[in-house]
Write a protein that holds these residues in place. Structure first.
Motif, PDB file in Angstrom:
ATOM      1  N   UNK A   1      44.077  52.978  47.051  1.00 41.78           N
ATOM      2  CA  UNK A   1      43.738  52.591  45.678  1.00 41.78           C
ATOM      3  C   UNK A   1      42.459  51.762  45.649  1.00 41.78           C
ATOM      4  N   UNK A   2      42.357  50.795  46.565  1.00 44.24           N
ATOM      5  CA  UNK A   2      41.204  49.900  46.557  1.00 44.24           C
ATOM      6  C   UNK A   2      39.949  50.603  47.031  1.00 44.24           C
ATOM      7  N   UNK A   3      40.091  51.453  48.028  1.00 45.24           N
ATOM      8  CA  UNK A   3      38.918  52.179  48.520  1.00 45.24           C
ATOM      9  C   UNK A   3      38.390  53.138  47.455  1.00 45.24           C
ATOM     10  N   UNK A   4      39.304  53.878  46.825  1.00 43.35           N
ATOM     11  CA  UNK A   4      38.878  54.811  45.785  1.00 43.35           C
ATOM     12  C   UNK A   4      38.335  54.036  44.584  1.00 43.35           C
ATOM     13  N   UNK A   5      38.987  52.932  44.244  1.00 44.55           N
ATOM     14  CA  UNK A   5      38.516  52.091  43.147  1.00 44.55           C
ATOM     15  C   UNK A   5      37.071  51.654  43.379  1.00 44.55           C
ATOM     16  N   UNK A   6      36.800  51.174  44.563  1.00 44.29           N
ATOM     17  CA  UNK A   6      35.458  50.687  44.890  1.00 44.29           C
ATOM     18  C   UNK A   6      34.434  51.809  44.762  1.00 44.29           C
ATOM     19  N   UNK A   7      34.797  52.998  45.228  1.00 43.31           N
ATOM     20  CA  UNK A   7      33.889  54.140  45.148  1.00 43.31           C
ATOM     21  C   UNK A   7      33.636  54.538  43.700  1.00 43.31           C
ATOM     22  N   UNK A   8      34.711  54.654  42.907  1.00 46.44           N
ATOM     23  CA  UNK A   8      34.546  55.058  41.511  1.00 46.44           C
ATOM     24  C   UNK A   8      33.694  54.043  40.747  1.00 46.44           C
ATOM     25  N   UNK A   9      34.016  52.785  40.914  1.00 48.41           N
ATOM     26  CA  UNK A   9      33.251  51.736  40.235  1.00 48.41           C
ATOM     27  C   UNK A   9      31.775  51.804  40.622  1.00 48.41           C
ATOM     28  N   UNK A  10      31.528  52.018  41.900  1.00 51.00           N
ATOM     29  CA  UNK A  10      30.149  52.066  42.377  1.00 51.00           C
ATOM     30  C   UNK A  10      29.381  53.273  41.883  1.00 51.00           C
ATOM     31  N   UNK A  11      30.088  54.321  41.510  1.00 53.08           N
ATOM     32  CA  UNK A  11      29.434  55.536  41.014  1.00 53.08           C
ATOM     33  C   UNK A  11      29.466  55.631  39.482  1.00 53.08           C
ATOM     34  N   UNK A  12      29.823  54.553  38.810  1.00 59.79           N
ATOM     35  CA  UNK A  12      29.718  54.512  37.360  1.00 59.79           C
ATOM     36  C   UNK A  12      30.935  54.960  36.593  1.00 59.79           C
ATOM     37  N   UNK A  13      32.070  55.152  37.256  1.00 63.83           N
ATOM     38  CA  UNK A  13      33.308  55.523  36.569  1.00 63.83           C
ATOM     39  C   UNK A  13      34.018  54.246  36.133  1.00 63.83           C
ATOM     40  N   UNK A  14      34.447  54.207  34.892  1.00 65.67           N
ATOM     41  CA  UNK A  14      35.120  53.008  34.372  1.00 65.67           C
ATOM     42  C   UNK A  14      36.551  52.958  34.880  1.00 65.67           C
ATOM     43  N   UNK A  15      36.866  51.947  35.647  1.00 58.38           N
ATOM     44  CA  UNK A  15      38.197  51.720  36.208  1.00 58.38           C
ATOM     45  C   UNK A  15      38.587  50.268  35.941  1.00 58.38           C
ATOM     46  N   UNK A  16      39.880  49.920  36.038  1.00 57.77           N
ATOM     47  CA  UNK A  16      40.274  48.520  35.809  1.00 57.77           C
ATOM     48  C   UNK A  16      39.631  47.599  36.838  1.00 57.77           C
ATOM     49  N   UNK A  17      39.251  46.431  36.417  1.00 57.99           N
ATOM     50  CA  UNK A  17      38.728  45.456  37.372  1.00 57.99           C
ATOM     51  C   UNK A  17      39.860  44.927  38.249  1.00 57.99           C
ATOM     52  N   UNK A  18      39.597  44.824  39.537  1.00 64.24           N
ATOM     53  CA  UNK A  18      40.551  44.221  40.471  1.00 64.24           C
ATOM     54  C   UNK A  18      40.226  42.739  40.564  1.00 64.24           C
ATOM     55  N   UNK A  19      41.192  41.908  40.219  1.00 66.41           N
ATOM     56  CA  UNK A  19      40.979  40.461  40.167  1.00 66.41           C
ATOM     57  C   UNK A  19      41.446  39.752  41.425  1.00 66.41           C
ATOM     58  N   UNK A  20      42.439  40.315  42.092  1.00 66.32           N
ATOM     59  CA  UNK A  20      42.934  39.733  43.343  1.00 66.32           C
ATOM     60  C   UNK A  20      43.733  40.792  44.078  1.00 66.32           C
ATOM     61  N   UNK A  21      43.772  40.694  45.396  1.00 65.40           N
ATOM     62  CA  UNK A  21      44.539  41.654  46.191  1.00 65.40           C
ATOM     63  C   UNK A  21      45.301  40.944  47.288  1.00 65.40           C
ATOM     64  N   UNK A  22      46.519  41.400  47.517  1.00 62.53           N
ATOM     65  CA  UNK A  22      47.358  40.900  48.606  1.00 62.53           C
ATOM     66  C   UNK A  22      48.140  42.097  49.134  1.00 62.53           C
ATOM     67  N   UNK A  23      47.430  42.965  49.841  1.00 64.55           N
ATOM     68  CA  UNK A  23      48.039  44.218  50.283  1.00 64.55           C
ATOM     69  C   UNK A  23      49.261  43.991  51.154  1.00 64.55           C
ATOM     70  N   UNK A  24      49.204  42.960  51.993  1.00 66.50           N
ATOM     71  CA  UNK A  24      50.349  42.700  52.870  1.00 66.50           C
ATOM     72  C   UNK A  24      51.613  42.385  52.081  1.00 66.50           C
ATOM     73  N   UNK A  25      51.450  41.886  50.886  1.00 66.34           N
ATOM     74  CA  UNK A  25      52.594  41.564  50.036  1.00 66.34           C
ATOM     75  C   UNK A  25      52.882  42.675  49.032  1.00 66.34           C
ATOM     76  N   UNK A  26      52.106  43.735  49.080  1.00 65.58           N
ATOM     77  CA  UNK A  26      52.317  44.842  48.150  1.00 65.58           C
ATOM     78  C   UNK A  26      51.877  44.540  46.738  1.00 65.58           C
TER      79      UNK A  26
END
Length: 291
Positions: A54-79
């Motif tokens: 999710x985060x990798x694809x999010x970063x790519x989409x955002x970087x290529x101009x696709x409007x996606x939700x902003x990620x405010x914080x991440x704690x993948x280890x906690x799900x």
């Protein structure tokens, strides 16, 4: 940041195990995404940090101009992820409120898709998207998914001769689609995975350059993005299991897509043929999946 939540409200979810909570604080409303069954092999990519697709694809989409939700914080280890709150108005909900604007919002959807396909024509080396594709094996498995759940599990198993015919057709269908050129595919680009924003609903940081009553669509549920045929997301959108369109509406939106991609009449005709072929595969898979 630093504010204790004043309220936690469970939000409707989709067919996955992901759960969403609206987190209200004295200064903002946010969305927490909880993935209870995330396993290390599912959340580790080629990147040095263990991050979800999710985060990798999010970063790519955002970087290529696709409007996606902003990620405010991440704690993948906690799900857990903390995301921008986009409200509750999916494209499906918007149509219930403003059915007269159906053509308008779907023109935006197909034009956005065309723009995304152009901007994502090349992918970064090692991208998780490039590691998975609608190849013949996956397409064929989805057709067997229909046979297993839509037929066999319902006590409608095919006789041997008809099973052999089904298998031959399924093989040919999967082989044909898999042979087409591949590009970026959201995989579930439909009315419940597009959030609608209008002027006046942009308080939480959406772009301010859109004037009047123009619509903006925000993509969600994109973590399963992969490579596949150019029409796959068009099929998900225009043969949506939650919406019904007549053929004239579909053809008009395919025209919009072809125009946005600068395709000539011959290519537009090819898009229509590919659309119908992928529709057969996608809707059989959907039938088995819903069961």
């Amino acid at each position: 940041t630093g504010h204790v939540p004043a309220a936690l409200v469970r939000m409707p979810g989709g067919a996955s195990t992901r759960r969403y909570l609206r987190v209200r604080t004295p200064v903002a409303s946010l969305v927490a995404m909880f993935v209870p069954d995330a396993r290390p092999e599912e959340i580790t990519t080629a990147a040095e940090r263990a991050r979800w697709p999710f985060l990798e694809v999010h970063e790519l989409l955002h970087g290529r101009g696709v409007r996606v939700p902003r990620v405010l914080a991440e704690a993948c280890d906690e799900g857990l992820l903390l995301l921008e709150d986009l409200g509750d108005e999916t494209l499906a909900a918007f149509l219930e409120r403003a059915p007269s604007r159906r053509a308008e919002v779907y023109r935006v959807a197909v034009t956005d898709l065309a723009g995304a396909q152009r901007s994502l024509a090349s992918l970064p080396e090692g991208s998780v998207i490039a590691t998975r594709a609608f190849d013949e094996t996956l397409l064929r498995w989805e057709l067997d998914h229909f046979r297993e759940w839509g037929l066999d599990a319902q006590g409608r198993a095919l006789p041997d001769a008809e099973r052999a015919r089904f298998d031959a057709i399924a093989d040919r269908l999967a082989r044909r689609i898999a042979a087409w050129p591949r590009g970026f595919v959201h995989r579930d680009y439909q009315s419940r995975n597009l959030m609608v924003r209008e002027r006046g609903a942009r308080e939480r940081g959406a772009p301010t350059h859109v004037d009047g009553d123009a619509l903006e669509l925000v993509w969600i549920d994109f973590q399963d993005a992969l490579l596949g045929p150019r029409v796959y997301d068009l099929v998900a959108l225009l043969n949506d299991s939650y919406q019904s369109f007549d053929r004239a509406f579909i053809e008009a939106r395919l025209d919009d897509f072809a125009s946005a991609m600068s395709r000539d009449a011959a290519e537009r005709a090819a898009i229509g043929r590919e659309f119908d072929v992928v529709t057969v595969q996608r809707k059989l898979k959907d039938a088995g999946r819903f069961i």
